[in-house]
Design a protein around this motif. Structure first.
Motif, mmCIF file in Angstrom:
data_model
loop_
_atom_site.group_PDB
_atom_site.id
_atom_site.type_symbol
_atom_site.label_atom_id
_atom_site.label_comp_id
_atom_site.label_asym_id
_atom_site.label_seq_id
_atom_site.Cartn_x
_atom_site.Cartn_y
_atom_site.Cartn_z
ATOM 1 N N LEU A 122 7.125 2.195 16.061
ATOM 2 C CA LEU A 122 6.788 2.976 14.877
ATOM 3 C C LEU A 122 8.060 3.442 14.181
ATOM 4 C CD1 LEU A 122 3.996 5.286 16.400
ATOM 5 C CD2 LEU A 122 3.677 3.149 15.134
ATOM 6 N N PRO A 123 8.008 3.662 12.853
ATOM 7 C CA PRO A 123 9.200 4.127 12.137
ATOM 8 C C PRO A 123 9.469 5.620 12.300
ATOM 9 C CG PRO A 123 7.386 3.823 10.620
ATOM 10 C CD PRO A 123 6.912 3.315 11.945
ATOM 11 N N ALA A 124 8.505 6.375 12.829
ATOM 12 C CA ALA A 124 8.651 7.818 13.046
ATOM 13 C C ALA A 124 7.963 8.149 14.364
ATOM 14 C CB ALA A 124 8.025 8.606 11.891
ATOM 15 N N PRO A 125 8.242 9.309 14.945
ATOM 16 C CA PRO A 125 7.593 9.675 16.212
ATOM 17 C C PRO A 125 6.065 9.575 16.111
ATOM 18 C CG PRO A 125 9.351 11.212 15.716
ATOM 19 C CD PRO A 125 9.203 10.338 14.504
ATOM 20 N N GLU A 126 5.451 9.151 17.195
ATOM 21 C CA GLU A 126 4.002 8.924 17.190
ATOM 22 C C GLU A 126 3.227 10.175 16.788
ATOM 23 O OE1 GLU A 126 0.528 6.871 19.942
ATOM 24 O OE2 GLU A 126 2.365 7.579 20.907
ATOM 25 N N GLU A 127 3.661 11.339 17.291
ATOM 26 C CA GLU A 127 2.944 12.582 16.968
ATOM 27 C C GLU A 127 2.980 12.864 15.470
ATOM 28 O OE1 GLU A 127 5.408 12.243 19.106
ATOM 29 O OE2 GLU A 127 4.411 12.446 21.064
ATOM 30 N N GLU A 128 4.131 12.585 14.837
ATOM 31 C CA GLU A 128 4.257 12.810 13.390
ATOM 32 C C GLU A 128 3.348 11.871 12.601
ATOM 33 O OE1 GLU A 128 7.695 12.580 9.888
ATOM 34 O OE2 GLU A 128 8.290 12.602 12.011
ATOM 35 N N MET A 129 3.343 10.597 12.980
ATOM 36 C CA MET A 129 2.519 9.631 12.270
ATOM 37 C C MET A 129 1.029 9.894 12.502
ATOM 38 S SD MET A 129 4.781 6.119 12.531
ATOM 39 C CE MET A 129 3.650 5.210 11.480
ATOM 40 N N ALA A 130 0.687 10.319 13.716
ATOM 41 C CA ALA A 130 -0.717 10.679 13.979
ATOM 42 C C ALA A 130 -1.141 11.872 13.130
ATOM 43 C CB ALA A 130 -0.899 10.978 15.469
ATOM 44 N N ALA A 131 -0.214 12.775 12.858
ATOM 45 C CA ALA A 131 -0.513 13.919 12.004
ATOM 46 C C ALA A 131 -0.759 13.479 10.556
ATOM 47 C CB ALA A 131 0.615 14.956 12.056
ATOM 48 N N TRP A 132 -0.029 12.459 10.090
ATOM 49 C CA TRP A 132 -0.305 11.923 8.743
ATOM 50 C C TRP A 132 -1.733 11.398 8.671
ATOM 51 C CZ3 TRP A 132 4.535 8.199 8.545
ATOM 52 C CH2 TRP A 132 5.704 8.963 8.474
ATOM 53 N N LEU A 133 -2.168 10.804 9.763
ATOM 54 C CA LEU A 133 -3.481 10.172 9.787
ATOM 55 C C LEU A 133 -4.617 11.148 10.014
ATOM 56 C CD1 LEU A 133 -4.845 7.359 9.693
ATOM 57 C CD2 LEU A 133 -4.418 7.162 12.141
ATOM 58 N N ALA A 171 0.821 -1.218 0.000
ATOM 59 C CA ALA A 171 0.000 0.000 0.000
ATOM 60 C C ALA A 171 0.850 1.260 0.000
ATOM 61 C CB ALA A 171 -0.943 -0.012 1.202
ATOM 62 N N GLY A 172 2.106 1.136 -0.412
ATOM 63 C CA GLY A 172 2.943 2.321 -0.583
ATOM 64 C C GLY A 172 3.728 2.753 0.630
ATOM 65 N N GLY A 173 3.760 1.931 1.687
ATOM 66 C CA GLY A 173 4.530 2.282 2.874
ATOM 67 C C GLY A 173 3.728 3.057 3.906
ATOM 68 N N PRO A 174 4.298 3.264 5.099
ATOM 69 C CA PRO A 174 3.560 3.840 6.226
ATOM 70 C C PRO A 174 2.916 5.190 5.947
ATOM 71 C CG PRO A 174 5.621 2.902 6.993
ATOM 72 C CD PRO A 174 5.662 2.841 5.496
ATOM 73 N N GLU A 175 3.677 6.145 5.393
ATOM 74 C CA GLU A 175 3.100 7.476 5.221
ATOM 75 C C GLU A 175 1.954 7.457 4.213
ATOM 76 O OE1 GLU A 175 4.318 12.163 4.389
ATOM 77 O OE2 GLU A 175 5.884 10.616 4.455
ATOM 78 N N ASN A 176 2.134 6.762 3.114
ATOM 79 C CA ASN A 176 1.065 6.707 2.116
ATOM 80 C C ASN A 176 -0.174 6.014 2.682
ATOM 81 O OD1 ASN A 176 0.148 7.166 -0.715
ATOM 82 N ND2 ASN A 176 -0.030 4.938 -0.674
ATOM 83 N N VAL A 177 0.036 4.936 3.441
ATOM 84 C CA VAL A 177 -1.094 4.230 4.054
ATOM 85 C C VAL A 177 -1.885 5.168 4.959
ATOM 86 C CG1 VAL A 177 -1.762 2.435 5.694
ATOM 87 C CG2 VAL A 177 -0.077 1.932 3.940
ATOM 88 N N LEU A 178 -1.188 5.844 5.860
ATOM 89 C CA LEU A 178 -1.888 6.675 6.849
ATOM 90 C C LEU A 178 -2.545 7.885 6.203
ATOM 91 C CD1 LEU A 178 0.559 6.482 9.897
ATOM 92 C CD2 LEU A 178 -1.411 5.042 9.354
ATOM 93 N N ARG A 179 -1.852 8.549 5.294
ATOM 94 C CA ARG A 179 -2.462 9.708 4.638
ATOM 95 C C ARG A 179 -3.653 9.290 3.773
ATOM 96 N NH1 ARG A 179 0.282 14.353 5.466
ATOM 97 N NH2 ARG A 179 2.513 14.272 5.977
ATOM 98 N N SER A 180 -3.609 8.085 3.228
ATOM 99 C CA SER A 180 -4.738 7.587 2.439
ATOM 100 C C SER A 180 -5.913 7.220 3.340
ATOM 101 C CB SER A 180 -4.311 6.368 1.619
ATOM 102 O OG SER A 180 -3.292 6.701 0.691
ATOM 103 N N LEU A 181 -5.640 6.533 4.453
ATOM 104 C CA LEU A 181 -6.712 6.157 5.379
ATOM 105 C C LEU A 181 -7.383 7.390 5.982
ATOM 106 C CD1 LEU A 181 -5.144 3.099 7.240
ATOM 107 C CD2 LEU A 181 -6.812 3.069 5.372
ATOM 108 N N ALA A 182 -6.639 8.489 6.059
ATOM 109 C CA ALA A 182 -7.214 9.731 6.577
ATOM 110 C C ALA A 182 -8.399 10.197 5.735
ATOM 111 C CB ALA A 182 -6.146 10.825 6.622
ATOM 112 N N GLY A 183 -8.448 9.758 4.486
ATOM 113 C CA GLY A 183 -9.549 10.151 3.617
ATOM 114 C C GLY A 183 -10.859 9.457 3.917
ATOM 115 N N PHE A 184 -10.827 8.381 4.718
ATOM 116 C CA PHE A 184 -12.071 7.722 5.122
ATOM 117 C C PHE A 184 -12.743 8.567 6.200
ATOM 118 C CE2 PHE A 184 -10.231 3.271 4.053
ATOM 119 C CZ PHE A 184 -10.640 3.398 2.730
ATOM 120 N N THR A 185 -13.903 9.100 5.878
ATOM 121 C CA THR A 185 -14.611 9.916 6.869
ATOM 122 C C THR A 185 -15.184 9.064 7.995
ATOM 123 O OG1 THR A 185 -16.611 9.805 5.511
ATOM 124 C CG2 THR A 185 -15.180 11.727 5.214
#
Length: 255
Positions: free
Chosen positions: A242-253, A155-169
């Protein structure tokens, strides 16, 4: 000629469809071979063709139509499911689908096609209507979320996954948790962390999170890599690195 009319109205077609249109006609089969040789038809793979004649001479076929021609039972998954749901963050030249058939991957017109054979568990799917008017089978939002977090490399790796899942309302958290129980402990950790990070947006009940936490085993789990360089940011609640700080990854999501 009949074959010219066929090629002007069918952009993507199979050898079986051609045979049904021209039964017992060796002449028309010869004309199809000639059309392939002179570039008016392109062969995608054995038994699947794309017309480049008439209105299709300058039109790129939709990859989902090619996938359905290759496997009529195709259920689009991973990045393709995210794209059909309208949430894919990074566009990719990759079309992925589940099928009951065992098919090799292939490439056509710089697009990679990755069939994934369905195992014993059939993925949950729905029919989606696209802007072009086509209806396609695609994994549900909940199944897509679980699949992408179970195999984030597809699914394109962690950042792409989370930023994509963010689109689910909205997703049904109870359904997600049920689907998660079929997956590995590390997948459950990732899924639980995502549900917690999106708890307010998706109205995730605390009992759903608690049930997931109780199913994680001893841990630890890794969101992306358990080999060097290892994920290095620990989340105690989910026994997860996690591969990046939790706050950063939560922001992607959460945007």
């Amino acid at each position: 000629m009949a074959i010219q009319s066929f090629l002007a109205t069918r952009q993507v077609f199979t050898a079986a469809e051609f045979s049904r249109a021209f039964p017992n006609s060796q002449t028309d089969r010869n004309l199809l071979s000639r059309a392939v040789r002179n570039g008016r038809v392109e062969r995608v793979r054995r038994g699947v063709y794309v017309s480049k004649a008439g209105p299709f001479s300058q039109v790129t076929p939709d990859p989902v139509d090619i996938a359905v021609a290759v496997a009529q039972d195709a259920v689009f998954a991973y990045t393709s499911a995210l794209q059909l749901h309208g949430t894919l963050h990074n566009l990719v030249n990759r079309t992925q689908f589940f099928t009951t058939r065992r098919l090799p991957s292939f490439t056509y017109d710089r697009q990679d096609y990755l069939p994934h054979q369905i195992g014993k568990r059939k993925p949950e799917s729905q029919s989606l209507l696209t802007a072009s008017g086509g209806a396609y089978r695609v994994t549900t939002r909940e199944q897509t979320l679980v699949d992408c977090l179970t195999r984030p490399q597809l699914a394109g790796g962690p950042e792409n996954v989370l930023r994509s899942l963010a689109g689910f309302t909205y997703v049904d958290a109870h359904k997600v948790a049920d689907l998660a129980q079929r997956e590995s402990l590390s997948a459950r950790s990732r899924i639980g962390w995502v549900l917690q990070a999106r708890r307010e947006a998706w109205s995730v009940p605390e009992e759903t999170l608690s049930a997931l936490r109780g199913s994680l085993g001893a841990g630890p789990s890794y969101f992306w890599s358990s080999t060097q360089p290892k994920d290095g940011h620990w989340v105690n609640d989910w026994k997860l690195y996690l591969p990046a700080p939790e706050e950063e990854m939560a922001a992607w999501l959460n945007g």
